[in-house]
Scaffold this active site. Structure first.
Site, PDB file in Angstrom:
ATOM      1  CB  CYS A   2      -3.676 -15.396 -14.149  1.00  0.00           C
ATOM      2  SG  CYS A   2      -3.471 -15.901 -15.856  1.00  0.00           S
ATOM      3  NE  ARG A  27      -0.972 -16.299  -8.626  1.00  0.00           N
ATOM      4  CZ  ARG A  27      -1.490 -17.407  -8.096  1.00  0.00           C
ATOM      5  NH1 ARG A  27      -1.236 -17.700  -6.852  1.00  0.00           N
ATOM      6  NH2 ARG A  27      -2.253 -18.197  -8.802  1.00  0.00           N
ATOM      7  CG  ASN A 101      -6.107 -16.823 -12.057  1.00  0.00           C
ATOM      8  OD1 ASN A 101      -6.097 -15.831 -12.768  1.00  0.00           O
ATOM      9  ND2 ASN A 101      -5.619 -16.851 -10.832  1.00  0.00           N
ATOM     10  N   GLY A 102      -6.735 -19.947 -15.290  1.00  0.00           N
ATOM     11  CA  GLY A 102      -6.967 -21.319 -15.751  1.00  0.00           C
ATOM     12  C   GLY A 102      -7.101 -21.366 -17.257  1.00  0.00           C
ATOM     13  CD  GLU A 482      16.684 -27.134  -7.420  1.00  0.00           C
ATOM     14  OE1 GLU A 482      16.022 -27.782  -8.234  1.00  0.00           O
ATOM     15  OE2 GLU A 482      16.293 -26.056  -6.951  1.00  0.00           O
ATOM     16  CE  LYS A 486      16.170 -22.534  -8.239  1.00  0.00           C
ATOM     17  NZ  LYS A 486      15.431 -23.711  -7.882  1.00  0.00           N
ATOM     18  CD  GLU A 489      13.977 -21.563 -11.682  1.00  0.00           C
ATOM     19  OE1 GLU A 489      12.813 -21.645 -12.088  1.00  0.00           O
ATOM     20  OE2 GLU A 489      14.355 -22.093 -10.623  1.00  0.00           O
ATOM     21  CG  HIS A 505      27.083 -42.706 -23.358  1.00  0.00           C
ATOM     22  ND1 HIS A 505      27.422 -43.877 -23.985  1.00  0.00           N
ATOM     23  CD2 HIS A 505      27.496 -42.824 -22.072  1.00  0.00           C
ATOM     24  CE1 HIS A 505      27.992 -44.689 -23.097  1.00  0.00           C
ATOM     25  NE2 HIS A 505      28.054 -44.065 -21.937  1.00  0.00           N
ATOM     26  CE  LYS A 604       7.311 -19.778  -5.211  1.00  0.00           C
ATOM     27  NZ  LYS A 604       8.654 -20.408  -5.238  1.00  0.00           N
TER      28      LYS A 604
END
Ligand code: M6R
Length: 609
Positions: A2, A27, A101-102, A482, A486, A489, A505, A604
């Protein structure tokens, strides 16, 4: 997560709040709202969807008159995205409005008690209990009511609060969620992040845990939870608006990919003096470094992947045992801290809830904590014993690129510095590695220039791919992780990363005709092994794209496509291969027309657990 903006001044609040909220869009959010006080009433406008919808609803803010207001972009946690669940929330009489926020962890308990007292709730959110609780304890003194509810709320919060009875005052308070106060000639602000207020001011106060702020048109006052006055010093934000703008690029992510040579150089160069690495901010003398028995590296997401590279390079060069942990696991796993242990917390935002909790866990165990952080003045930067900043500049795209590259750089610097002090490297090897390290920014620049067109073409071929596997060994495995993150997402393509030797395996069962496998082969000693794994998946129908160093001919023989990066020392190849992986993910997502700076469901900075 938020976003919060609040304003009190001489101008109309709503347009300023809307503009501030657009700067926090990165965000991640799913709904938005405003509350503005016109001196006699508080008016709230809120809705599900993008800020554009809120802007249309309020005619760019014109329908909400008043010079005091709070605004919010919500990333749903409790209750689905909806008009009702959006913030701000009112008390029943519409005399108090709150943005939050939270997460309030004991909201159910508080809600039940308030219901017993006759309170009725509109939304499914945890936030509504805050405003109703304020209502319960408010007897005409906002500060007293705020300090009272702080003793009742469990969890994390940054709050912006306005009271109808106090049209000349804006209140804010925080616990474990970021909040800043900005002061300017145009008025005074609260915000969850700097870009929201950067147009008006660079002069900010970082609100500490448990502090309450009262803002008026004339100034700001800070209090502790016992309502004693606090003296605080303002900080000046160094970066300006241009750094937080797209500057002609289609997306922030692309701009940030292109900014990597500079970001890496800025992280590297200030720490090289007379041909040696000097990291003053470490605050560890040679003896402290020699005595190190153990290092924990703790982080989330991409920062965790940078930490994995940290493990490879620190163990290999400085011969210190390193454990890398996801912060969400570390904070609950009760690790054993030998006497001379260093815990390194890596975080771009410096606000990631799990990483911050891990930092506090380490400190509780009397362990020295080094923060590797990008955002100056963030919570992790302030709470760590020492901070080594990554000078990537503001990173706006949700998918990290330049901050990650600078985190890798910080890992190399530490590894080489520790190795030199502990004499696990001789002077020639040290000099050679440092020379290679200094060549990395230029090489990143060359890769972007040389490979972009080819990658655009390759990406257009892969747009319809449904599954993708990234494989590699050693440091190439950390690059695979990584690259895979990328891709998933921002392009929403299912992808997984595996150590190449692990395929047999289980995961190899998923390989079928046309499955895309991206193989990383930049570790000379391991390449033959990875090549065998590539042959295994190819013979089961996989389409192979390999990333390897110039001079390696083997990859050409076994792959369908090969992209070559310059041959640098194996410790640093990931800084180059990852640029290719970022560009592949970016161009696939761009071809799919995805709003890739704000990918669905993502935020973010993850300030809740
Ligand atoms: O701000 P932090 O570095 O602590 O954030 C950690 C992760 O949330 C972050 O790296 C995330 O995985 C990114 N979306 C990756 O692109």
């Amino acid at each position: 997560m938020c976003g919060i903006v609040g304003y009190i001044g001489c101008n109309q609040a709503a347009p300023i709040l809307l503009e501030g909220l657009t700067k926090l869009e990165y965000r991640g959010y799913d709904s938005a709202g405003l509350a503005v006080c016109d001196g006699t009433r508080i008016h709230v406008s809120k809705c599900k969807g993008r800020l554009k919808v809120l802007s249309e609803l309020t005619k760019g803010g014109e329908t909400l008159k008043g010079t005091l207001g709070i605004g919010h972009t919500r990333w749903a946690t409790h209750g689905a995205p909806s008009d009702t669940n959006s913030h701000p929330h009112y008390n029943t009489n519409e005399t108090i409005a709150v943005v939050h926020n939270g997460i309030i962890e004991n909201y159910n308990k508080i809600k039940s008690r308030l219901c017993e007292k006759g309170y009725r709730f509109q939304s499914e959110t945890d936030t509504e209990v805050i405003v109703q609780l304020l209502d319960r304890y408010y007897t005409g003194d906002p500060l007293a009511a705020i300090s009272k509810i702080m003793t009742k709320l469990e969890g994390s919060y940054a709050l912006g609060i306005i009271f109808k009875d106090y049209p000349d005052e804006l209140y804010a308070v925080r616990r474990d969620n970021p909040l800043i106060v900005g002061v300017s000639e145009e008025g005074n602000f609260i915000a969850s992040d700097v870009p929201a207020i950067l147009k008006y001011t660079r002069k900010v106060f970082y609100v500490e845990n448990g502090e309450i702020v009262r803002l008026t048109r004339e100034g700001t006052q800070f209090f502790n939870s016992d309502l004693e006055h606090l003296a605080k010093e303002a900080s000046i934000v160094e970066w300006d608006m241009a750094a937080a703008e797209k500057g002609g690029y289609e997306h922030f992510m692309l701009k940030e990919i292109y900014e990597q040579p500079k970001a890496v150089k800025d992280t590297l160069h200030p720490r090289i003096k007379d041909g040696k690495i000097v990291i003053d901010e470490l605050n560890m003398n040679e003896d402290d470094i020699r005595k190190l028995e153990k290092i924990f590296i703790v982080a989330c997401g991409s920062a965790y992947h940078a930490g994995m590279t940290g493990k490879y390079v620190i163990e290999d060069l400085a011969r210190i045992p390193v454990e890398v942990d996801l912060a969400s696991e570390f904070r609950y796993r009760n690790p054993i801290y030998p006497k001379n242990t260093l815990t390194i917390i890596i975080s771009q935002s410096g606000e990631t809830a799990d990483s911050l909790a891990a930092l506090r866990e380490a400190k509780k165990n009397n362990c020295r904590v080094l923060g590797i952080v990008n955002v100056v003045g963030s919570s992790i930067a302030r709470e760590a014993d020492n901070v080594m900043y990554t000078w990537a500049g503001p990173e706006i795209a949700v998918a990290t690129t330049k901050a990650y590259s600078t985190q890798l750089t910080a890992m190399y610097l530490l590894a080489l510095h520790f190795a030199w002090i502990r004499q696990t490297l001789d002077r020639d090897k040290y000099d050679a590695l440092l020379k290679e390290l200094l060549s990395i920014p230029g090489r990143i620049e060359d890769i972007i220039k040389k490979n972009t067109t080819e990658i655009q073409y390759i990406a257009s071929k892969f747009v319809a791919v449904r599954d993708c596997f990234f494989i590699g060994r050693g440091n190439d495995y950390s690059a695979a992780l990584e690259g895979s993150l990328k891709l998933k997402e921002i392009s929403y393509i299912h992808s997984e990363a595996y150590p190449a030797g692990e395929l047999k395996h289980g995961p190899i069962a998923l390989i079928e005709e046309g499955t895309l496998v991206i193989g990383l082969l930049t570790q000379e000693k391991l390449n033959k092994k990875t090549a065998s794994n590539i042959v295994e998946v190819k013979s089961r129908g996989a389409f192979i794209l390999s990333i390897t160093c110039e001079g390696d001919e083997e990859a050409d023989r076994i792959s369908d496509l090969v992209i070559k990066i310059p041959a640098v020392d194996r410790h640093f190849t990931i800084s180059l291969s990852v640029i290719i992986l970022q560009l592949i993910a970016y161009y696939i997502a761009a071809c799919k027309g995805i709003d890739l700076d704000k990918p669905r469901n993502l935020a973010k900075s993850v300030t809740v657990e």
